[in-house]
Scaffold this active site. Structure first.
Site, PDB file in Angstrom:
ATOM      1  N   TYR A   1      -5.919  -9.106 -10.238  1.00 25.21           N
ATOM      2  CA  TYR A   1      -7.096  -9.033 -10.727  1.00 25.21           C
ATOM      3  C   TYR A   1      -6.799  -7.980 -11.825  1.00 25.21           C
ATOM      4  O   TYR A   1      -6.604  -6.364 -11.579  1.00 25.21           O
ATOM      5  CB  TYR A   1      -8.281  -8.952 -10.045  1.00 25.21           C
TER       6      TYR A   1
ATOM      7  N   ASP B   1      -6.950 -10.360  -1.454  1.00 30.26           N
ATOM      8  CA  ASP B   1      -7.216 -10.866  -1.804  1.00 30.26           C
ATOM      9  C   ASP B   1      -7.957 -12.433  -2.384  1.00 30.26           C
ATOM     10  O   ASP B   1      -7.123 -12.760  -2.997  1.00 30.26           O
ATOM     11  CB  ASP B   1      -7.377 -10.257  -3.267  1.00 30.26           C
TER      12      ASP B   1
ATOM     13  N   ARG C   1     -28.537   2.967   4.418  1.00 25.02           N
ATOM     14  CA  ARG C   1     -27.281   3.068   4.087  1.00 25.02           C
ATOM     15  C   ARG C   1     -26.240   2.787   4.862  1.00 25.02           C
ATOM     16  O   ARG C   1     -24.769   1.943   5.086  1.00 25.02           O
ATOM     17  CB  ARG C   1     -26.737   4.460   3.832  1.00 25.02           C
TER      18      ARG C   1
ATOM     19  N   LYS D   1     -18.681 -14.374  -7.089  1.00 22.64           N
ATOM     20  CA  LYS D   1     -17.294 -15.783  -6.992  1.00 22.64           C
ATOM     21  C   LYS D   1     -17.964 -16.578  -6.084  1.00 22.64           C
ATOM     22  O   LYS D   1     -18.828 -17.417  -5.489  1.00 22.64           O
ATOM     23  CB  LYS D   1     -15.519 -15.270  -7.036  1.00 22.64           C
TER      24      LYS D   1
END
Ligand SMILES: Cc1ncc(COP(=O)(O)O)c(C=O)c1O
Length: 391
Positions: free
Chosen positions: A110, A182, A58, A207
């Site tokens: 978004y 973003d 992690r 994306k």
């Protein structure tokens, strides 16, 4: 600022070279040219208190680290932190805030970001104002003495409004707030917000960075030491890390980012021009068209106008006919993959936005959004032509 020293790159290495090589070295064990998928949860230590810098996956993973260095380099940042989704990345950035802080956000952000801010983070005594950040005067009016962050998306989805990044960075600085951008829609190939003075960049790697519609992920790029230290701590503390396999997929994706974006740009522009001249299309939203109200600004701060465009057919019935008639364009949410996608923002990506707000933003029932892929553009035009013939 590039992490050119990680591999044998010169300080002057150009963008596509960085995409391919930055952050990666041949595997130290075998010389494998491609960073392996270190699919392990833990690392064996040589002796008590002696290890190779890796203790638990992690916290540290070599595949994820290679991706983080790579995207930090291509964004012109210092450090990247990869997360399990774009939303997890944005959630991590929000932990830089504390109770009582206020955030100014692009009004057309978004929907998932709006949902996180409005439905989750407001419970923790954070407050948010939504404003058209393309209008800098209105943006400045939205600031309060408690504003600690300006959160911008440019171009916005799906109306493609552009925010002046240099002006937004100066505004945030004047008010002692961070500018967070973003950059999912543009990708670092077309726009590097840190060069304009932004403090933090976030991406849905789902994306363009991954680019092949086969991974969900997110990444945060930071430049300030305090932010880097905190984000490293939070990435481990909250644990919403990107898996080794997804890290490997995105790392493979960024190798071809420059190539893919060149084709996305070309296809986006060609489709926008084609639709602009079509008698059944009422309006086209694409920053590469001279008719776009912020074309000059987009040309100044972007290196190409991207593969995202939207157009208005006037009515829901027309939009429905078109969407049900296309064959090559896949009817699907998401964007930025090599395949062309088509969607209906009002009932798909923006369904959770109240109808009056949608209308005010220009997201009408007749609006259709395209994520232009990298197919032969004549095939894309043929597909739209046959579908528009049925409208
Ligand atoms: C601009 C933008 N930011 C963030 C996200 C969220 O990313 P993810 O779906 O990877 O959580 C999306 C997803 O569509 C997006 O379009």
């Amino acid at each position: 600022m590039y992490l050119w020293w990680i591999v044998k790159l010169t300080k002057d290495a150009r963008f596509s070279t960085l995409c391919l090589h930055a952050g990666q070295e041949p595997d130290p064990t075998t010389g494998a040219i491609i960073t392996p998928i270190y699919q392990t949860s833990t690392y064996v230590q040589d002796a008590l208190g002696r290890h190779k810098g890796y203790e638990y996956a992690r916290t540290q993973n070599p595949t994820r680290e290679a991706l983080e260095r790579n995207v930090a380099a291509i964004e012109g940042g210092l450090q990247g932190f990869a997360f399990a989704s774009g939303m997890a990345a944005i959630g991590a950035v929000a932990t830089l805030l504390k109770a009582g802080d206020h955030v100014v956000v692009s009004d057309n952000t978004y929907g998932g970001t709006f949902r996180l801010f409005d439905k989750v983070l407001r419970k923790y005594a954070l407050s948010f104002s939504y404003v058209d950040t393309a209008d800098l005067a209105a943006t400045e009016r939205a600031f309060t003495p408690e504003t600690r962050m300006l959160f911008v998306e440019t171009p916005t989805n799906p109306i493609m409004r552009i925010t002046d990044l240099a002006a937004a960075a100066a505004l945030a600085k004047r008010h002692n707030a961070r500018l967070v951008v973003d950059n999912t829609f543009a990708s670092p190939c077309l726009q590097r917000p840190l060069e304009f003075g932004a403090d933090i960049v976030v991406h849905s790697t789902t994306k363009y960075l991954n680019g092949h519609s086969d991974s969900v992920g997110g990444i945060v790029i930071a430049v300030k030491t305090d932010d880097i230290e905190w984000l490293r701590f939070v990435q481990n503390a909250e644990g919403a890390i990107l898996s080794p396999f997804d890290s490997w997929l995105v790392l493979r994706g960024t190798k071809t980012l420059a190539l893919r974006m060149a084709q996305h740009n070309a296809n986006g522009l060609a489709l926008a021009q084609f639709l602009d001249g079509h008698p059944k299309v009422k309006k086209v939203y694409y920053p590469g068209l001279p008719s776009h109200p912020q074309h000059a600004l987009a040309a100044r701060q972007m290196r190409g106008f991207g593969g995202m465009l939207a157009f208005d057919l006037g009515t829901l019935a027309s939009a429905r006919t078109l969407l049900n008639s296309v064959r090559l364009h896949a009817l699907a949410e998401s964007l930025g993959g090599v395949e062309s996608l088509i969607s209906h923002p009002a009932t798909m990506t923006h369904a959770s936005v109240p109808a009056d707000k949608r209308q005010a933003l220009g997201i009408t029932d007749g609006l259709v959004r395209i994520s232009a892929g990298v197919e032969d553009v004549d095939d894309l035009k043929d597909d739209l032509t046959q579908a528009l013939d049925r409208v």
